[in-house]
Design an enzyme around this catalytic site. Structure first.
Site, PDB file in Angstrom:
ATOM      1  N   GLY A  38     -68.889  18.790  42.565  1.00  0.00           N
ATOM      2  CA  GLY A  38     -69.857  17.913  43.220  1.00  0.00           C
ATOM      3  C   GLY A  38     -71.289  18.217  42.820  1.00  0.00           C
ATOM      4  CG  ASP A  39     -74.396  21.896  41.680  1.00  0.00           C
ATOM      5  OD1 ASP A  39     -75.425  21.469  42.236  1.00  0.00           O
ATOM      6  OD2 ASP A  39     -74.419  22.716  40.744  1.00  0.00           O
ATOM      7  N   GLY A  40     -72.255  19.361  39.948  1.00  0.00           N
ATOM      8  CA  GLY A  40     -72.442  18.833  38.595  1.00  0.00           C
ATOM      9  C   GLY A  40     -72.595  17.322  38.573  1.00  0.00           C
TER      10      GLY A  40
END
Length: 144
Positions: A32-34
């Site tokens: 999700g961060d990416g």
């Protein structure tokens, strides 16, 4: 039928079918961060063709634990029960590290946001992910 980015990656690269419940919340947050960073970078690059250092500074203002924590708080009233459960699972995960320049509360809250983004991406709900990000960014602007 329109394909989701994850479906295209999966098909092109020959990835196996997954059971999303097998993924830890921290794995969802990692992904999700990416994906969130790619979205923010895309938005910023669209605003103007600038020096990379200025683009990076603009992106960093939105892709950090404090901003992500604020964003998810602004979205709470828009989350479904299932999305809220994914967020809480990510928020409550016990990470061994902490982001620099962030409180532990902001870090955990941001991890929940990132887990939700990863879950939405992996479940083929990119349109919902984009809807939430757009609402959150608009609300951030209104609060500034």
């Amino acid at each position: 039928m329109k394909k989701d980015l994850f479906d295209i990656i999966k098909e092109t690269m020959g990835l196996r079918d997954i059971d999303i419940t097998d993924y830890s919340p921290l794995t969802l947050a990692y992904l999700g961060d990416g994906i969130y960073e790619v979205i923010i970078r895309t938005l910023i690059v669209d605003q103007a063709n600038r020096q990379v250092s200025k683009i990076h500074k603009s992106a960093s203002a939105l892709v950090n634990a404090k901003s992500q924590a604020e964003l998810i708080h602004l979205l709470m009233d828009r989350l479904s029960a299932e999305e809220l459960a994914v967020y809480k699972r990510g928020r409550n995960a016990k990470a061994m590290t902490k982001a620099k320049n962030a409180t532990m509360t902001d870090y955990r809250t941001a991890t929940g946001f990132e887990a939700l983004m990863g879950w939405l991406y992996l479940t083929g709900q990119s349109e919902r992910m984009m809807e939430l990000i757009k609402i959150g960014l608009n609300r951030l602007k209104e609060n500034q």
